[in-house]
Design a protein around this motif. Sequence first.
Motif, PDB file in Angstrom:
ATOM      1  N   TRP A 122       0.768  -1.155  -0.147  1.00 55.20           N
ATOM      2  CA  TRP A 122       0.014   0.021  -0.043  1.00 55.20           C
ATOM      3  C   TRP A 122       0.916   1.466   0.030  1.00 55.20           C
ATOM      4  O   TRP A 122       0.675   2.225  -0.917  1.00 55.20           O
ATOM      5  N   LYS A 123       2.024   1.323   0.868  1.00 52.50           N
ATOM      6  CA  LYS A 123       2.900   2.357   0.876  1.00 52.50           C
ATOM      7  C   LYS A 123       3.556   2.734  -0.387  1.00 52.50           C
ATOM      8  O   LYS A 123       4.019   3.805  -0.588  1.00 52.50           O
ATOM      9  N   ARG A 124       3.784   1.537  -1.056  1.00 54.67           N
ATOM     10  CA  ARG A 124       4.871   1.720  -2.220  1.00 54.67           C
ATOM     11  C   ARG A 124       3.921   1.613  -3.459  1.00 54.67           C
ATOM     12  O   ARG A 124       4.486   1.854  -4.797  1.00 54.67           O
ATOM     13  N   TRP A 125       2.660   1.877  -3.317  1.00 56.73           N
ATOM     14  CA  TRP A 125       1.664   2.158  -4.502  1.00 56.73           C
ATOM     15  C   TRP A 125       2.090   2.916  -5.558  1.00 56.73           C
ATOM     16  O   TRP A 125       2.312   2.746  -6.752  1.00 56.73           O
ATOM     17  N   GLU A 126       2.226   4.257  -5.097  1.00 53.37           N
ATOM     18  CA  GLU A 126       2.631   5.173  -6.213  1.00 53.37           C
ATOM     19  C   GLU A 126       3.923   5.173  -6.700  1.00 53.37           C
ATOM     20  O   GLU A 126       3.989   5.693  -7.703  1.00 53.37           O
ATOM     21  N   GLU A 127       4.726   4.531  -5.958  1.00 57.94           N
ATOM     22  CA  GLU A 127       6.109   4.239  -6.709  1.00 57.94           C
ATOM     23  C   GLU A 127       6.152   3.458  -8.053  1.00 57.94           C
ATOM     24  O   GLU A 127       6.801   3.862  -8.799  1.00 57.94           O
ATOM     25  N   PHE A 128       5.128   2.703  -8.010  1.00 54.59           N
ATOM     26  CA  PHE A 128       4.961   1.791  -9.397  1.00 54.59           C
ATOM     27  C   PHE A 128       3.627   2.233 -10.164  1.00 54.59           C
ATOM     28  O   PHE A 128       3.551   1.716 -11.140  1.00 54.59           O
ATOM     29  N   HIS A 129       3.045   3.277  -9.578  1.00 51.50           N
ATOM     30  CA  HIS A 129       1.877   3.521 -10.206  1.00 51.50           C
ATOM     31  C   HIS A 129       2.022   5.063 -10.370  1.00 51.50           C
ATOM     32  O   HIS A 129       0.756   5.802  -9.706  1.00 51.50           O
ATOM     33  N   SER A 131       1.089   8.996 -10.905  1.00 54.14           N
ATOM     34  CA  SER A 131      -0.349   9.426 -11.578  1.00 54.14           C
ATOM     35  C   SER A 131      -0.076  10.303 -12.967  1.00 54.14           C
ATOM     36  O   SER A 131       1.181  10.823 -12.625  1.00 54.14           O
ATOM     37  N   GLY A 132      -0.533   9.975 -13.872  1.00 54.94           N
ATOM     38  CA  GLY A 132      -0.331  10.744 -15.274  1.00 54.94           C
ATOM     39  C   GLY A 132       0.878  10.275 -15.869  1.00 54.94           C
ATOM     40  O   GLY A 132       1.102  10.715 -16.952  1.00 54.94           O
ATOM     41  N   GLY A 133       1.673   9.119 -15.564  1.00 51.88           N
ATOM     42  CA  GLY A 133       2.611   8.726 -16.354  1.00 51.88           C
ATOM     43  C   GLY A 133       2.895   7.213 -16.339  1.00 51.88           C
ATOM     44  O   GLY A 133       1.994   6.465 -15.766  1.00 51.88           O
ATOM     45  N   THR A 134       3.815   6.819 -16.913  1.00 52.86           N
ATOM     46  CA  THR A 134       4.056   5.370 -17.003  1.00 52.86           C
ATOM     47  C   THR A 134       5.111   5.049 -16.368  1.00 52.86           C
ATOM     48  O   THR A 134       6.173   5.819 -16.041  1.00 52.86           O
ATOM     49  N   VAL A 135       5.398   3.651 -16.065  1.00 47.72           N
ATOM     50  CA  VAL A 135       6.449   3.148 -15.018  1.00 47.72           C
ATOM     51  C   VAL A 135       7.605   2.923 -16.162  1.00 47.72           C
ATOM     52  O   VAL A 135       7.563   2.519 -17.045  1.00 47.72           O
TER      53      VAL A 135
END
Length: 135
Positions: A122-129, A131-135
């Motif tokens: 849950w805490k690392r969600w943004e790191e891999f997702h 917003s507005g971009g691709t990984v």
Amino acid sequence: MSIDPSQNVSSASRELANDIIKRVAKLVSEAEAETKPLELDPYRGQLFELFVMADGAGFVSADAEIDLTADNLCRELAKHWGLTSATQDAVESQAKLPPEQLSKMRTLWSVLRLWMEWDYAWKRWEEFHPSGGTV
């Protein structure tokens, strides 16, 4: 089971935290009665929903007013099930835990592990997702 009433938090927050703890304990009891592991659905999904509730309420943080991190949740469950005193008694008498309490300890380990894994992800969600971009 209860959250310390001396904490300076709203009664609604305290009630929600206690409800989450009671629901986790009930879910564990249901899984044990069915002799099915918590790691399988429907128990895993239901436990995850309780994690999401706890996180949404801001309880899954060590610096939260009400701490329902994996460690503290399991501490509350251990108190509820009498594992704290049973473990202390076993250590003092240099004896093994009774089978029923050993089973609860294993279940507690499952709750701890699942809760910690979800918190980490849950805490690392943004790191891999992002917003507005691709990984």
